[in-house]
Design an enzyme around this catalytic site. Sequence first.
Site, PDB file in Angstrom:
ATOM      1  N   ASP A  21       1.277  36.966  60.652  1.00 33.56           N
ATOM      2  CA  ASP A  21       2.134  37.288  61.796  1.00 33.56           C
ATOM      3  C   ASP A  21       3.580  37.480  61.356  1.00 33.56           C
ATOM      4  O   ASP A  21       4.028  36.878  60.381  1.00 33.56           O
ATOM      5  CB  ASP A  21       2.029  36.150  62.833  1.00 33.56           C
ATOM      6  CG  ASP A  21       2.542  36.574  64.205  1.00 33.56           C
ATOM      7  OD1 ASP A  21       2.661  37.790  64.461  1.00 33.56           O
ATOM      8  OD2 ASP A  21       2.832  35.676  65.026  1.00 33.56           O
ATOM      9  N   HIS A  38       4.654  46.778  59.611  1.00 36.40           N
ATOM     10  CA  HIS A  38       3.215  46.779  59.341  1.00 36.40           C
ATOM     11  C   HIS A  38       2.926  47.341  57.945  1.00 36.40           C
ATOM     12  O   HIS A  38       2.048  46.856  57.241  1.00 36.40           O
ATOM     13  CB  HIS A  38       2.474  47.570  60.414  1.00 36.40           C
ATOM     14  CG  HIS A  38       2.551  46.933  61.784  1.00 36.40           C
ATOM     15  ND1 HIS A  38       2.275  45.598  61.987  1.00 36.40           N
ATOM     16  CD2 HIS A  38       2.887  47.431  63.000  1.00 36.40           C
ATOM     17  CE1 HIS A  38       2.432  45.304  63.281  1.00 36.40           C
ATOM     18  NE2 HIS A  38       2.813  46.408  63.909  1.00 36.40           N
ATOM     19  N   LEU A 132     -14.200  37.330  44.670  1.00 39.55           N
ATOM     20  CA  LEU A 132     -13.638  36.922  45.966  1.00 39.55           C
ATOM     21  C   LEU A 132     -14.356  37.604  47.139  1.00 39.55           C
ATOM     22  O   LEU A 132     -14.625  38.802  47.099  1.00 39.55           O
ATOM     23  CB  LEU A 132     -12.143  37.311  46.000  1.00 39.55           C
ATOM     24  CG  LEU A 132     -11.409  37.105  47.322  1.00 39.55           C
ATOM     25  CD1 LEU A 132     -11.204  35.619  47.619  1.00 39.55           C
ATOM     26  CD2 LEU A 132     -10.045  37.819  47.308  1.00 39.55           C
TER      27      LEU A 132
HETATM   28  C1  IPE Z   1      -2.236  37.218  66.038  1.00 41.79           C
HETATM   29  O1  IPE Z   1      -0.910  37.650  66.107  1.00 41.79           O
HETATM   30  C2  IPE Z   1      -3.123  38.339  65.650  1.00 41.79           C
HETATM   31  C3  IPE Z   1      -2.939  38.908  64.307  1.00 41.79           C
HETATM   32  C4  IPE Z   1      -2.110  38.509  63.390  1.00 41.79           C
HETATM   33  C5  IPE Z   1      -3.792  40.005  64.009  1.00 41.79           C
HETATM   34  P1  IPE Z   1      -0.243  38.059  67.491  1.00 41.79           P
HETATM   35  O2  IPE Z   1       1.162  38.399  67.162  1.00 41.79           O
HETATM   36  O3  IPE Z   1      -1.052  39.081  68.170  1.00 41.79           O
HETATM   37  O4  IPE Z   1      -0.339  36.688  68.316  1.00 41.79           O
HETATM   38  P2  IPE Z   1       0.413  36.238  69.646  1.00 41.79           P
HETATM   39  O5  IPE Z   1       0.279  37.350  70.630  1.00 41.79           O
HETATM   40  O6  IPE Z   1       1.844  35.995  69.281  1.00 41.79           O
HETATM   41  O7  IPE Z   1      -0.271  34.975  70.058  1.00 41.79           O
HETATM   42  C1  IPE Z   2       1.225  40.741  63.022  1.00 39.64           C
HETATM   43  O1  IPE Z   2       2.558  41.024  63.188  1.00 39.64           O
HETATM   44  C2  IPE Z   2       0.392  41.996  62.867  1.00 39.64           C
HETATM   45  C3  IPE Z   2      -0.509  42.281  63.993  1.00 39.64           C
HETATM   46  C4  IPE Z   2      -0.677  41.554  65.069  1.00 39.64           C
HETATM   47  C5  IPE Z   2      -1.290  43.475  63.874  1.00 39.64           C
HETATM   48  P1  IPE Z   2       3.172  41.277  64.634  1.00 39.64           P
HETATM   49  O2  IPE Z   2       3.116  42.743  64.903  1.00 39.64           O
HETATM   50  O3  IPE Z   2       2.519  40.421  65.648  1.00 39.64           O
HETATM   51  O4  IPE Z   2       4.666  40.824  64.388  1.00 39.64           O
HETATM   52  P2  IPE Z   2       5.605  40.076  65.421  1.00 39.64           P
HETATM   53  O5  IPE Z   2       4.913  38.830  65.851  1.00 39.64           O
HETATM   54  O6  IPE Z   2       5.845  41.010  66.559  1.00 39.64           O
HETATM   55  O7  IPE Z   2       6.844  39.805  64.629  1.00 39.64           O
HETATM   56 MG    MG Z   3       2.959  38.558  66.394  1.00 43.97          MG
END
Ligand code: IPE
Ligand code: IPE
Ligand code: MG
Length: 253
Positions: A21, A38, A132
């Site tokens: 995240d 990303h 792995l």
């Molecule tokens: C969790 O992250 C899902 C992934 C990393 C794929 P999110 O950014 O979607 O989670 P929330 O919405 O903050 O809980």
């Molecule tokens: C995690 O990073 C990746 C996915 C959920 C695909 P985020 O896109 O949730 O990044 P933040 O939480 O907005 O910083």
């Molecule tokens: Mg996120």
Amino acid sequence: MQTEVELLNTSKPRHIAIIMDGNGRWAQKRLLPRAMGHRAGVKTVRKIVEFCASEEIEVLTLFAFSSENWRRPKEEVSLLMNLFFSTLQTEIDRLDRNNIRIHFIGDRSAFSEKLQNKINQGENQTRNNDGLNLVIAVNYGGRWDIKEATKSIAESVMLGQLQISDINEEAIRKRLSIADLPEPDLFIRTGGEKRISNFLLWHLAYTELYFTPELWPDFDKESMKKAIEDFSTRQRRFGHTGEQINNKLQNLK
Ligand code: IPE
Ligand code: IPE
Ligand code: MG
């Protein structure tokens, strides 16, 4: 299934599961579009996979797209799908050469045919690798997983293959995703949030949890080492007392 001894030993996790995240915030901090976050996140995936392979970790599970991430703006969803496809396109051969076996968990029926074919190709091509195990969770939700297992149990009961009195934890466990791999020993979430966000709900019952404020694109091998180091200081008790565990570990020596 792991033996009790293996579960108590915290010298090295066999299975690490990560919520990657913080990509969006990493980009926003740099006044860049979220897409750049990303992309940077994919680079981190490459480094962390390489690290786990070289450290002979058995399983690495990465949460790439949750069943709730469809709620994002459609431009971001389509960017993530395209990035997922192009990453598989360029990485499958390299993973294969490195003896890595890829698995995908989640509801793949929601993806385009092109993406589903790529996913299947990745699994088939690396099927015989014994290094792995890289598990990618896409369109995955822990509640979805439990729902699917429940359906499968209902079907078995209906067909007379399973008695209601025989429905136990093992009957559920073996119908969940990645039932043939050891359960996660160490869970890591980057990005500072302290929640599970519908990741592996059943599987995380006794996993050691590790949260770090580092954003996923900044996470690196040193950060991984720190998380593993932290894990090695934990005492896993599984309901026992600390004394009982110390005795068990003593008897092993
Ligand atoms: C969790 O992250 C899902 C992934 C990393 C794929 P999110 O950014 O979607 O989670 P929330 O919405 O903050 O809980
Ligand atoms: C995690 O990073 C990746 C996915 C959920 C695909 P985020 O896109 O949730 O990044 P933040 O939480 O907005 O910083
Ligand atoms: Mg996120």
